[in-house]
Design a protein around this motif. Sequence first.
Motif, PDB file in Angstrom:
ATOM      1  N   PHE A   1       0.700  -1.222   0.145  1.00 43.07           N
ATOM      2  CA  PHE A   1      -0.075   0.070   0.005  1.00 43.07           C
ATOM      3  C   PHE A   1       0.846   1.225   0.128  1.00 43.07           C
TER       4      PHE A   1
ATOM      5  N   SER B   1      -3.897   0.195  -8.675  1.00 38.74           N
ATOM      6  CA  SER B   1      -4.996   0.074  -7.738  1.00 38.74           C
ATOM      7  C   SER B   1      -5.653  -1.324  -7.528  1.00 38.74           C
TER       8      SER B   1
ATOM      9  N   PHE C   1      -4.894  -4.094  -4.751  1.00 40.83           N
ATOM     10  CA  PHE C   1      -6.190  -4.516  -3.725  1.00 40.83           C
ATOM     11  C   PHE C   1      -6.121  -5.832  -3.909  1.00 40.83           C
TER      12      PHE C   1
ATOM     13  N   PHE D   1     -13.951  -3.925  -0.074  1.00 38.94           N
ATOM     14  CA  PHE D   1     -13.727  -2.799   1.095  1.00 38.94           C
ATOM     15  C   PHE D   1     -14.607  -3.269   2.401  1.00 38.94           C
TER      16      PHE D   1
ATOM     17  N   VAL E   1     -11.812   5.898   2.278  1.00 36.41           N
ATOM     18  CA  VAL E   1     -10.867   5.045   1.430  1.00 36.41           C
ATOM     19  C   VAL E   1     -11.345   4.466  -0.016  1.00 36.41           C
ATOM     20  N   THR E   2     -12.765   4.372  -0.095  1.00 28.39           N
ATOM     21  CA  THR E   2     -13.226   4.145  -1.119  1.00 28.39           C
ATOM     22  C   THR E   2     -13.094   5.338  -2.204  1.00 28.39           C
TER      23      THR E   2
ATOM     24  N   TRP F   1      -9.586   5.843  -3.199  1.00 25.30           N
ATOM     25  CA  TRP F   1      -9.040   4.559  -3.964  1.00 25.30           C
ATOM     26  C   TRP F   1      -9.515   5.100  -5.518  1.00 25.30           C
ATOM     27  N   HIS F   2     -10.469   5.864  -5.665  1.00 20.62           N
ATOM     28  CA  HIS F   2     -10.982   6.134  -7.062  1.00 20.62           C
ATOM     29  C   HIS F   2     -10.008   7.308  -7.613  1.00 20.62           C
TER      30      HIS F   2
END
Lengths: 529, 338, 175
Positions: A110, A150, A154, A314, A359-360, A363-364
Amino acid sequence: MSFTSYTFIAFLGVMLLAYFLTYGKRQWITLLVGSYIFYAFAGLDCLAFILITTLSSYLVSRLLGRAIGRERAFLEANKETLDKAQRKEYKARSKKKRFRILLCGLFFNFGILAVLKYSAFAVRNVNSIIGLFGGKGFDVPSLLLPLGISFYTFQTMGYLIDVYRGKVAPERNIAKLALFVSFFPQLVQGPISLYSELAPSLYEPHKFDLKKFSFGMQRVIWGYFKKLVIADRVLIAMNTMLDAPEQYGGAYVLLLIVLYSVQIYADFTGGIDITIGIAESMGIKLAENFDRPFSSRSTKEYWRRWHITMGRWFREYIFVPIATVKPMLKLNNFCKNRIGVKAASKVVAYTASIVTWFVTGIWHGAAWNFIVWGLLNCLIIMVSESLEPLYKKFHARFPKLAGNRFYGGFCATRTFLLMGLIRSLDCYRNVATTFRMWGSMLTFRGIGEILGGGILRLGLDLTDIVIILCGIAVMYAVSKISAKTDVRESLYERPVLSAILTCALLICVIMIGNYGIGYDASQFIYDQF
Amino acid sequence: MKKRIIILVCSALIVILLLGLLQALVVPKYTDNTEGLLIGEYYGETGENDVIMVGDCEVYESFVPAVLYEKYGITSYIRGSAQQLVWQSYYLLEETFRYETPKAVVFNVYALKYGEPQDEAYNRMTLDGMKWSGAKYDAIKASMTEGENMLDYAMPLLRFHSRITELNSDDFKYMFNDKKVSHSGYLMKKGVVPMREEAESGRALLDYTLPETAMEYLDKMRQLCEENDAELILVKAPTNTWGFWWYDEWDAQVSEYAENNGLAYYNFIKCRDEIGIDFATDTYDEGMHLNVYGAEKLTEYFGNILVSDHGLGDATHSQDVLDRWQANIDAYYKERNS
Amino acid sequence: MKIAKRISLILAALCLLVSLIACDTGKGTTANTSEDTENVGGVSYYVNYNGTKITLGGAADATVSALGTPQSKSELGNCGGLGSQVKYTYSSIYVYVLETDSGNTIDQIEFRDDLVSTPEGVSIGMSKSDVLAKCGEASAESATSLTYTSGKLNLSIGFDANGTVNKIAYIRDGV
C-alpha cells in the motif's frame, strides 16, 4: 494496450490460440506469459512494479503460511500438555506475530500505491496550506503510475489477508501467484477477484469448448457494443459540456448527470463484459461486477449491485476489520453505557463506514472530489439507515406500495438521480465547481434551449442521438430479460437466431462504433483507478 | 455440434461479405475532391507511355498529356496526387515500372520540401488509390502520421465506418465503379481567378536545407530510373506564391544535385515569360496552380524540350496507340470546350 | 522477531528498488512550459510597430485590428494541408497569422525595411557585430544567419555576403 485498440484485438487472437494449443498441465504458463506481454505494453518500468508486488506478496504469504504451519504443528504436538487457557494464549501470541508479518506486506505494497498515486495530491495540499502563510511550497512530484496498480494491489492484498486469516493456503509456486496478480483481462479495470474463487479456475487446464468460447465471444462483442457504440458517443456531448461548465448550467447539469450515468454504466459494464467474456472463452470464471444497478430502489441496494467486487473488498478488508478492531470495541463499550446498546453499535458502524467510504473515495482518485464523493455516499447511506424505522412505519401504513410497479419505478429513478448527482463530482473534477453547478440546477434555465435543439449543439447530431437512444433501449431490454433468464443460454437452444444476433451486434460495433481517427480514443474510465 | 459449426462458418462468411459491401459503400468517392481519384485511374489505362510524370498538384495541374501527344507525339501519364510526398512518388514509380517501361520520368521537385509525413487526408488520396503490392505497403509505412495504422489502410472500413451515417447518392452510384475525372492523370480546371499581386518572397524559414529524407528518396528515384533505363528529369512548375514558395536556396540544392548526377533540371519559374504564362488569365486560384490555358502553354514549351533535348517524340505508334490517343484528345477537347 | 527482521530486510531492499524505479516521468509541474515572449536570453519575441505590440505566439485578433488596415491581406488556400494562414502586409512588416478553431495566433513577423527595429534595436542594414553587441550570443549561428531561440520562438537574423543584416524574422516552430 487499450481493449479498444487493434493491437489488443490481435494480441487476444494470438493469446487465445496459444492458450488452447498449449492445453495441458502447464497451460497456465501461457496465460502468465501473455499477461506479462500485455503488461509490458504499458512500459517496462510498470512491469517492475507488478513484479515487486508479486515478489513481496509471495514472500509475505510464504512466511505467513510457515507461521500458521508452525502454530498448527505446535498445537498438534502439544495437544495433550496444553490446557485451554495456554492454547488460547499461544494462539494469541502467534496471531500477533502473524499480524506483524502481514503488516509488513500491507505497508510495503500500500506504501508503493500511496507514494505513486497520492504523493502529488499530498504535496499539493501541503503547498496550499504553506501558501496560506505566504510560503512557496515544494515541487509537486510527477511519478509513474503503473497500469491498474489500484486493482492488482487490492486484489493481492486481499490474498495476503486471506492467507493471514487462514482462509487460503499460501501459493507455493511464485509463477502461479504472478498469474493471479497479473491475469491480463482483469488487470486494467477489475473485477477484484478473491484468490479462493479465481485461482482454481485460473490454474486448471481448459480444453477448447465451443459453447464456452461462443458465450465468451458474445459477451466480448456485447461489451464492445456498450463501450464503442454508446459510452464513447455519449462522451462527445459530455466533453462539450465539461469543456465550458459555466456555459452549461441549469437543466444542462441534469442532462449531464443523466448522460454520465449512461456513459459510465456502458463504459464500465462494457469493459467488465469484455473482461469476463475473454476469461469465459478460455473457460475461466470471473466474479460478476454488476447486477442491474440502476434498478436499485435505495443507495444501499445500489452499492450491492454496482462494482460488486470492489464493495465486497472494502467490506471484507476495511469495514469489518475496522469495526472489530480493539479501539472500536472499546468505543462500543464506552458508548453502550452512555447511549444504549443500539446506538453504540451504530456509532461503531458509522465510524467504520466513514473510514471505509473515505478510502473508497480516495481509491478512485487522488483528488478531493473523489473524497467528497465517497463521504456523500456514506452520508446518504447513514441517513437512510437512521430513517429506516420511519420507512418501516410508512410501508406498514401503505403495504401495497412495496409491490407497486410505479412506486418501484419512482424509488429506482430517485436512486438513479441521487447517485448520478453525487457522481457528477467525478465529471467536474472540482468540488467547488460541482456545488456551483448543482446550485445552478435550481434556476431551471436551459430547459427550453435543450428542447429547442440545444442538445444538437453538444457535438452530437440527430443520428447519434437516435443511436444512443436505441442503444439504451437494447441495454435496458437485455438487462430486463437477463433478470429472469440467462439470455445466452436461451439463445443457445436457437443457434440460427443466436448467430444472426451476434453477427448483427458485431456489424453494429464495426459500423457505428466510435473508434479510429476522427474520434477521441477514450480510455475506459476505470483504467485510471 | 456439426450443425453449430456449419452455422458458425456460414455466419463468418456472411459477416465478411456484408463488411465487404459496407466497405465499398462507405469509402470516400471523392466526387468533390476529385484529386482523390487520380491515382486509381491509372489501372484503367491500357498501353505503355513514353513519359511518366510524378509529383504533387504542381504536376497534375501543369502538364497535359493529351496536348503533349497532339503536338509532339509523346505518350505520357501523370501519377500525381494532392500533396504527394517524395516517397509516395518513389513507390508509385516503383509500381509503375512493373506495368510499363517509360523512356523518361518527370518529377516535380516542390514536394522535396517535406521530410516527414504530413496529413492523413492527403495520404488517403494518394495511397487508397494504389493497388495492393509491396510498393503500396512501403508507401503506407513511410507516410503514416501519428494515430494512423496499417490495418486502417488494409481495411478502409475501419477508417471510414463513421460515414455510414452521412452517405449520399454518390456513395451508392460509385459503390463499385469510380467516376472518371482525369485525362491521363491531368485534372482539368477551366476557371480563371487572376493573381492579385506578385509575391516578393515566401515566408522566411529557419533552415533552408531540403530535408535529408526527401533527398534520399530523390536519390532512390534516380537509382530506380537508372535500373529501368529511364531518364529522370526534374522540373519545377512555374507557380510561386508566398504560401508555396520555391526558395532560391532550395533551387540551388536541386540544381547542385542534378548537376552532380547528370540530370536535367528545369525551373519554369525562371522562364515564365518565355513560356507565355500570364497570371491574369492562366490560373484558377490566384496563382497557386495553373488552369488549363496555362497548363497548355507550359506543356507545349516542355514538349519542345523533351523533343529537342531528350530525344523523345520520334516513336512510330501502332494503330492501337493512335486510336487510343485520338480518343484521349477528343475527350480532352470535349471537356475543355464544353 | 527473527521473521520480522528478515521480512524487514527483504522489504527494505525492495523499497530501494522501488525508489529507483519510481523515477520522475519528466513532467515536473514547476517547469515553465509557457511560451515566454519577453527577455529570454537577452532577446524579446515581440515587435513594436506604429505603437502596437505584436507578440510572436500571441493572440492575433486584437493585434491585427490595432494595426489598422493592411496594404494587403492574403489567405492561403488549402493545398498542402497547411491549414488556414493569412498574410498581412504593412509598409514595413509582414505579419503571418495562423487561424485555428482554438483561436488566431501571430505565427510569424518579418521586417521589410530598415524603418522598424527589434526591441533590442536591431534593424536591417546593421552589421553582424552590432547585432551581437545588442542581442548577445545566438543560439545557433551559420555563415548567413544568427538564430535566437526560446522554446518554440525564434528570432532569425540573416546577413548578406558583406555581413550586413538583410533579413529579420520572428518565427514559431512546428507550423
